[in-house]
Design a protein around this motif. Structure first.
Motif, PDB file in Angstrom:
ATOM      1  N   UNK A 224       0.817  -1.214   0.000  1.00 35.25           N
ATOM      2  CA  UNK A 224       0.000   0.000   0.000  1.00 35.25           C
ATOM      3  C   UNK A 224       0.853   1.267   0.000  1.00 35.25           C
ATOM      4  N   UNK A 225       1.872   1.303   0.843  1.00 34.64           N
ATOM      5  CA  UNK A 225       2.692   2.503   1.001  1.00 34.64           C
ATOM      6  C   UNK A 225       3.963   2.345   0.158  1.00 34.64           C
ATOM      7  N   UNK A 226       3.887   2.792  -1.095  1.00 37.10           N
ATOM      8  CA  UNK A 226       4.976   2.587  -2.048  1.00 37.10           C
ATOM      9  C   UNK A 226       5.531   3.935  -2.486  1.00 37.10           C
ATOM     10  N   UNK A 227       6.859   4.060  -2.459  1.00 33.98           N
ATOM     11  CA  UNK A 227       7.522   5.289  -2.880  1.00 33.98           C
ATOM     12  C   UNK A 227       8.362   4.994  -4.113  1.00 33.98           C
ATOM     13  N   UNK A 228       8.118   5.748  -5.188  1.00 39.55           N
ATOM     14  CA  UNK A 228       8.884   5.590  -6.425  1.00 39.55           C
ATOM     15  C   UNK A 228      10.124   6.464  -6.356  1.00 39.55           C
ATOM     16  N   UNK A 229      11.298   5.835  -6.408  1.00 38.05           N
ATOM     17  CA  UNK A 229      12.568   6.564  -6.340  1.00 38.05           C
ATOM     18  C   UNK A 229      13.065   6.876  -7.751  1.00 38.05           C
ATOM     19  N   UNK A 230      14.025   7.774  -7.840  1.00 38.97           N
ATOM     20  CA  UNK A 230      14.579   8.158  -9.143  1.00 38.97           C
ATOM     21  C   UNK A 230      15.735   7.235  -9.503  1.00 38.97           C
ATOM     22  N   UNK A 231      15.409   5.967  -9.723  1.00 37.66           N
ATOM     23  CA  UNK A 231      16.428   4.990 -10.074  1.00 37.66           C
ATOM     24  C   UNK A 231      16.803   4.110  -8.900  1.00 37.66           C
ATOM     25  N   UNK A 232      17.813   3.255  -9.139  1.00 39.32           N
ATOM     26  CA  UNK A 232      18.191   2.244  -8.152  1.00 39.32           C
ATOM     27  C   UNK A 232      19.523   2.535  -7.472  1.00 39.32           C
ATOM     28  N   UNK A 233      20.036   3.746  -7.611  1.00 41.49           N
ATOM     29  CA  UNK A 233      21.299   4.076  -6.951  1.00 41.49           C
ATOM     30  C   UNK A 233      21.069   4.272  -5.458  1.00 41.49           C
ATOM     31  N   UNK A 234      22.138   4.150  -4.678  1.00 42.95           N
ATOM     32  CA  UNK A 234      22.029   4.364  -3.237  1.00 42.95           C
ATOM     33  C   UNK A 234      21.525   5.772  -2.939  1.00 42.95           C
ATOM     34  N   UNK A 235      22.006   6.747  -3.702  1.00 44.47           N
ATOM     35  CA  UNK A 235      21.588   8.131  -3.471  1.00 44.47           C
ATOM     36  C   UNK A 235      20.118   8.348  -3.804  1.00 44.47           C
ATOM     37  N   UNK A 236      19.595   7.602  -4.763  1.00 49.24           N
ATOM     38  CA  UNK A 236      18.167   7.719  -5.079  1.00 49.24           C
ATOM     39  C   UNK A 236      17.330   7.293  -3.880  1.00 49.24           C
ATOM     40  N   UNK A 237      17.758   6.238  -3.202  1.00 49.33           N
ATOM     41  CA  UNK A 237      17.038   5.771  -2.016  1.00 49.33           C
ATOM     42  C   UNK A 237      17.212   6.750  -0.860  1.00 49.33           C
ATOM     43  N   UNK A 238      18.402   7.300  -0.704  1.00 48.14           N
ATOM     44  CA  UNK A 238      18.650   8.269   0.366  1.00 48.14           C
ATOM     45  C   UNK A 238      17.801   9.518   0.165  1.00 48.14           C
ATOM     46  N   UNK A 239      17.701   9.985  -1.074  1.00 45.98           N
ATOM     47  CA  UNK A 239      16.866  11.151  -1.358  1.00 45.98           C
ATOM     48  C   UNK A 239      15.397  10.875  -1.040  1.00 45.98           C
ATOM     49  N   UNK A 240      14.941   9.664  -1.365  1.00 43.98           N
ATOM     50  CA  UNK A 240      13.552   9.304  -1.075  1.00 43.98           C
ATOM     51  C   UNK A 240      13.313   9.232   0.434  1.00 43.98           C
ATOM     52  N   UNK A 241      14.275   8.673   1.157  1.00 41.20           N
ATOM     53  CA  UNK A 241      14.149   8.589   2.616  1.00 41.20           C
ATOM     54  C   UNK A 241      14.127   9.983   3.235  1.00 41.20           C
ATOM     55  N   UNK A 242      14.935  10.883   2.682  1.00 37.07           N
ATOM     56  CA  UNK A 242      14.964  12.257   3.187  1.00 37.07           C
ATOM     57  C   UNK A 242      13.612  12.928   2.988  1.00 37.07           C
ATOM     58  N   UNK A 243      12.980  12.675   1.842  1.00 37.12           N
ATOM     59  CA  UNK A 243      11.665  13.271   1.571  1.00 37.12           C
ATOM     60  C   UNK A 243      10.607  12.698   2.511  1.00 37.12           C
ATOM     61  N   UNK A 244      10.714  11.387   2.775  1.00 33.40           N
ATOM     62  CA  UNK A 244       9.768  10.756   3.701  1.00 33.40           C
ATOM     63  C   UNK A 244       9.910  11.364   5.093  1.00 33.40           C
TER      64      UNK A 244
END
Length: 255
Positions: A224-244
């Protein structure tokens, strides 16, 4: 925020270290182990001076790294005469380390690669897809429909990793965020969770995925709670976590 990093070995540990360096609590839980395939010898034909291939497509950084090991062992080079296409930024950055400049689609999945080929790579007649045991059949079918001859090189084998019931229960009590980079990983996660409480936990976590296609697949599995990141790089996940984290703080401030 407790993050479970499920991406395959050997990149799992690096991702965990990067997240921890940015202050996130991250736990390594690779769902897949990547091993180089014996079919890599097919690269000899593709990388030969008289190769008739126009375009080489890498579907993951694991494909690039498996191929690179073979290239170095055989003292070969990636020909500058070929065109290279990477599924995403992480794959392109991996290739760039070895002197290959690959195009990257704006939408980092099969649909995005097809659109890029249509718009920027007219005249391609033969393409080779570097992949694991399977995958990207949709892309191959679309390219073949356009008259492009498509071949595969199986670069690596994926072996699923199992976890104990005790480990799963520990995750259920601690983890609220999961990073997953493939449909195979998501499917394996849902298979591992055998009890109703585990399934409820899994479907309730915040799931970070790198592509629209994977997001849709996650929805079909009940996430249910899905976040689309800008690619599969480590930084893409870090940016998504920062937004969360930022969104969570803003909600708390408004209360």
């Amino acid at each position: 925020m407790q993050v479970l990093v499920t991406r395959p070995k050997p990149h799992n540990q690096q991702c965990v270290k990067t997240l921890q360096a940015f202050g996130y609590s991250a736990v390594a839980a690779p769902m897949v182990d990547i091993k180089a395939s014996q079919q890599l010898a097919q690269l000899n034909t593709i990388l030969a001076a008289d190769s008739t291939v126009d375009l080489v497509i890498a579907v993951s950084q694991y494909a690039v790294e498996s191929c690179q090991q073979f290239v170095q062992q055989q003292r070969l080079n990636w020909p500058s005469s070929l065109q290279y296409l990477a599924v995403g930024k992480a794959t392109a950055e991996c290739w760039q380390q070895y002197g290959v400049k690959a195009l990257v689609p704006a939408r980092q999945d099969s649909e995005g690669m097809l659109q890029l080929i249509d718009q920027q790579l007219q005249g391609v007649t033969r393409a080779t897809i570097l992949r694991g045991q399977q995958g990207r059949e949709w892309l191959a079918q679309k390219l073949q429909a356009k008259g492009i001859e498509v071949s595969y090189v199986t670069c690596y084998q994926r072996n699923l990793i199992s976890y104990s019931e005790q480990q799963l229960e520990h995750w259920r009590s601690q983890i609220n965020t999961i990073i997953a980079t493939s449909g195979e990983i998501l499917k394996h996660l849902t298979t591992l969770t055998s009890t109703p409480m585990q399934r409820a936990w899994l479907k309730g976590v915040t799931l970070l995925v790198p592509s629209q296609r994977l997001l849709e697949y996650a929805k079909s599995l009940g996430f249910v709670h899905i976040v689309l990141c800008e690619g599969a790089s480590d930084m893409a996940f870090i940016n998504a976590l920062a937004q969360i984290s930022s969104s969570a703080r803003n909600k708390n401030d408004q209360r």
